[in-house]
Design an enzyme around this catalytic site. Structure first.
Site, short mmCIF file in Angstrom:
data_model
loop_
_atom_site.label_atom_id
_atom_site.label_comp_id
_atom_site.label_asym_id
_atom_site.label_seq_id
_atom_site.Cartn_x
_atom_site.Cartn_y
_atom_site.Cartn_z
N ARG A 66 -10.23 -6.66 19.96
CA ARG A 66 -10.59 -8.15 19.37
C ARG A 66 -9.27 -8.80 18.74
O ARG A 66 -9.31 -9.86 18.80
CB ARG A 66 -11.81 -7.79 18.36
CG ARG A 66 -12.19 -9.21 17.91
CD ARG A 66 -13.75 -8.70 17.03
NE ARG A 66 -14.48 -10.17 16.69
CZ ARG A 66 -14.67 -10.46 15.64
NH1 ARG A 66 -14.49 -9.66 14.71
NH2 ARG A 66 -15.23 -11.54 15.45
N HIS A 70 -8.03 -12.64 19.22
CA HIS A 70 -8.03 -13.51 18.53
C HIS A 70 -6.58 -14.00 18.26
O HIS A 70 -6.35 -15.27 17.57
CB HIS A 70 -8.59 -13.13 17.00
CG HIS A 70 -10.03 -12.93 16.90
ND1 HIS A 70 -10.87 -13.30 15.66
CD2 HIS A 70 -10.98 -12.75 17.82
CE1 HIS A 70 -12.03 -13.13 15.92
NE2 HIS A 70 -12.18 -13.04 17.38
N ASN A 95 -11.79 -14.88 10.79
CA ASN A 95 -10.97 -13.51 11.13
C ASN A 95 -11.24 -12.57 10.11
O ASN A 95 -10.74 -11.43 9.92
CB ASN A 95 -9.60 -13.88 11.12
CG ASN A 95 -8.95 -14.52 12.42
OD1 ASN A 95 -9.75 -14.27 13.45
ND2 ASN A 95 -8.20 -15.37 12.46
N HIS A 195 -17.08 -6.60 24.82
CA HIS A 195 -18.25 -6.19 24.16
C HIS A 195 -19.16 -4.92 24.49
O HIS A 195 -20.04 -4.52 23.88
CB HIS A 195 -19.34 -7.27 23.98
CG HIS A 195 -18.68 -8.50 23.04
ND1 HIS A 195 -19.19 -9.80 23.16
CD2 HIS A 195 -17.59 -8.66 22.52
CE1 HIS A 195 -18.51 -10.53 22.39
NE2 HIS A 195 -17.35 -9.81 22.04
C1 HEM Z 1 -16.89 -15.07 24.72
C2 HEM Z 1 -16.77 -15.49 23.68
C3 HEM Z 1 -16.88 -14.46 22.40
C4 HEM Z 1 -17.63 -14.67 21.38
C5 HEM Z 1 -18.67 -15.50 20.94
C6 HEM Z 1 -17.50 -13.30 20.52
C7 HEM Z 1 -17.84 -13.04 19.28
C8 HEM Z 1 -17.89 -11.79 18.66
C9 HEM Z 1 -18.59 -11.42 17.34
C10 HEM Z 1 -19.59 -12.36 16.74
C11 HEM Z 1 -18.27 -10.30 17.18
C12 HEM Z 1 -18.86 -9.40 15.95
C13 HEM Z 1 -17.82 -9.37 14.86
C14 HEM Z 1 -18.55 -8.72 13.89
O1 HEM Z 1 -19.35 -9.06 13.25
O2 HEM Z 1 -17.59 -7.88 13.01
C15 HEM Z 1 -17.58 -9.76 18.31
C16 HEM Z 1 -16.86 -8.21 18.35
C17 HEM Z 1 -15.97 -8.05 19.42
N1 HEM Z 1 -15.56 -8.75 20.15
FE1 HEM Z 1 -15.99 -10.85 20.78
N2 HEM Z 1 -16.52 -12.76 21.06
C18 HEM Z 1 -16.25 -12.99 22.51
C19 HEM Z 1 -15.17 -12.73 23.38
C20 HEM Z 1 -14.46 -12.01 23.30
C21 HEM Z 1 -13.50 -11.30 23.99
C22 HEM Z 1 -12.54 -12.18 24.98
C23 HEM Z 1 -12.86 -10.15 23.56
C24 HEM Z 1 -11.70 -9.40 24.07
C25 HEM Z 1 -11.29 -9.35 25.22
C26 HEM Z 1 -13.83 -9.63 22.60
C27 HEM Z 1 -13.58 -8.49 21.80
C28 HEM Z 1 -14.65 -8.09 20.82
C29 HEM Z 1 -14.76 -6.58 20.48
C30 HEM Z 1 -14.03 -5.32 21.10
C31 HEM Z 1 -15.55 -6.61 19.15
C32 HEM Z 1 -15.97 -5.56 18.67
C33 HEM Z 1 -15.30 -5.66 17.40
C34 HEM Z 1 -15.17 -4.34 16.40
O3 HEM Z 1 -16.04 -3.31 16.66
O4 HEM Z 1 -14.61 -4.25 15.50
N3 HEM Z 1 -14.76 -10.68 22.29
N4 HEM Z 1 -17.28 -10.72 19.29
#
Ligand code: HEM
Length: 328
Positions: A66, A70, A95, A195
């Protein structure tokens, strides 16, 4: 050719050749073997750290993937997210949930790389390699990472909000934002597959559990047993703000294509994820990637490569930071 890119003190031979127009093509693009002369053991050095971190602090995997996303979406893949201090990207509200384990993993990898190849490898490249390693360690593809990014000299919290998606973004919003970064519909759906591992905080999905579209009722589509479980975990108000649930509720620790199957079964957490199945423009892709793991891995590999090229600084632009959290 890489020879000239890699050494901070460019030799007289390189200067002469460059002045005749040699090397110009390569100095303006990334390449897999960018450090083959200046730091041939780079990938092993980073892997020695990521594999250890994966054992000791598994949350490093999703959080670093993530972090890379970002970084790339704001000011390009230039490690601007790693700068600490007031007013930097890292301090922006969007962030605030980036886990410290991600920053620690990159910082440790950088220290190990600096001890063997001082002043040569950018933090931006180390982040790109670490993200790939964690995809692989969690069960995903081990794709080649192109390198040669330079670290940015700017990092502004004010740049973050308009460049990142949100859990309530519509498919229109997502397609527009991704298109503005040179990414298409397939990239959007494939990258959302990240995800398949990791966690989201209750506040990212609590409106769906209690007050969907201001109806004062849950989203009628959420699978009923999942809805109950999530409501128990995340009360409407007054819950612990640190509580998280897995983004892929079926196989939260495996980098696989089950995330897409969950979307088909109305078992996603984030509204932005569920929207990818509800929208006819992206539904077919969700179905296909949910059916074929290899197709998902291929699409993800390609999309990560494209994402990793957003807004990169090359050649003499930017810097090679000695410490990823500070400009030189
Ligand atoms: C398409 C639009 C996207 C949205 C709206 C989005 C939104 C989010 C949100 C809201 C979370 C939860 C954060 C939290 O509550 O801590 C999350 C987690 C995460 N996102 Fe996305 N995301 C998107 C795209 C991506 C992309 C492109 C990647 C990487 C290629 C990604 C990788 C991750 C990962 C791995 C997590 C888990 C993070 C953790 O467990 O620390 N996301 N995302």
């Amino acid at each position: 050719m890489d020879f000239c890119n890699n050494f901070s003190t460019v030799s007289a031979v390189c200067i002469a050749l460059m002045s005749f127009g040699f090397f110009t093509r390569v100095s303006h693009q990334l390449s897999v073997d960018f450090y083959s002369m200046s730091c041939p053991q780079l990938e092993q050095l980073v892997f020695s750290v990521t594999s250890q971190r994966f054992k000791e602090a598994p949350v490093s995997a999703p959080s670093t993937i993530r972090l890379f996303f970002h970084d790339c979406f704001v000011e390009g893949c230039d490690a601007s997210i790693l700068i600490s201090g007031p007013g930097s990207e890292r301090e922006a509200v969007d962030n605030e949930d980036l886990a410290p384990e991600a920053f620690e993993s990159v910082g440790t990898a950088k220290a190990v790389v600096e001890s063997k190849c001082p002043g040569v490898v950018s933090c931006a490249d180390i982040l790109a390699i670490a993200a790939r390693d964690f995809v692989f360690l969690a069960g995903g593809p081990k794709y080649p990472v192109k390198k040669g990014r330079r670290d940015g000299r700017a990092s502004l919290a004010s740049e973050v909000k308009n460049n990142l998606p949100r859990s309530n973004s519509t498919v229109d919003d997502l397609l527009k934002l991704f298109a503005s970064k040179g990414l298409n519909k397939t990239d959007l759906v494939a990258l959302s597959g990240a995800h398949t591992i990791g966690f989201a905080h209750c506040r990212q999905f609590v409106p769906r559990l209690y007050n969907y579209n201001h109806t004062n009722r849950p989203d009628p589509l959420i699978e009923p047993r999942l809805l109950k479980a999530l409501q128990m975990l995340c009360p409407r108000t007054g819950g612990n703000t640190d509580v998280v649930a897995p983004c892929d509720v079926t196989t939260p620790f495996n980098f696989d294509n089950v995330y897409y199957k969950n979307l088909e079964a109305n078992m996603s957490l984030l509204a932005s994820d569920q929207a990818l199945f509800l929208d006819p423009r992206t539904r077919g892709l969700v179905r296909m990637l949910g059916k074929h793991m290899v197709t998902f891995f291929d699409a993800f590999t390609q999309a990560m490569d494209k994402m990793g090229s957003i807004g990169i600084k090359l050649g003499n632009e930017g810097e090679i930071r000695r410490n990823c959290s500070r400009h030189n």
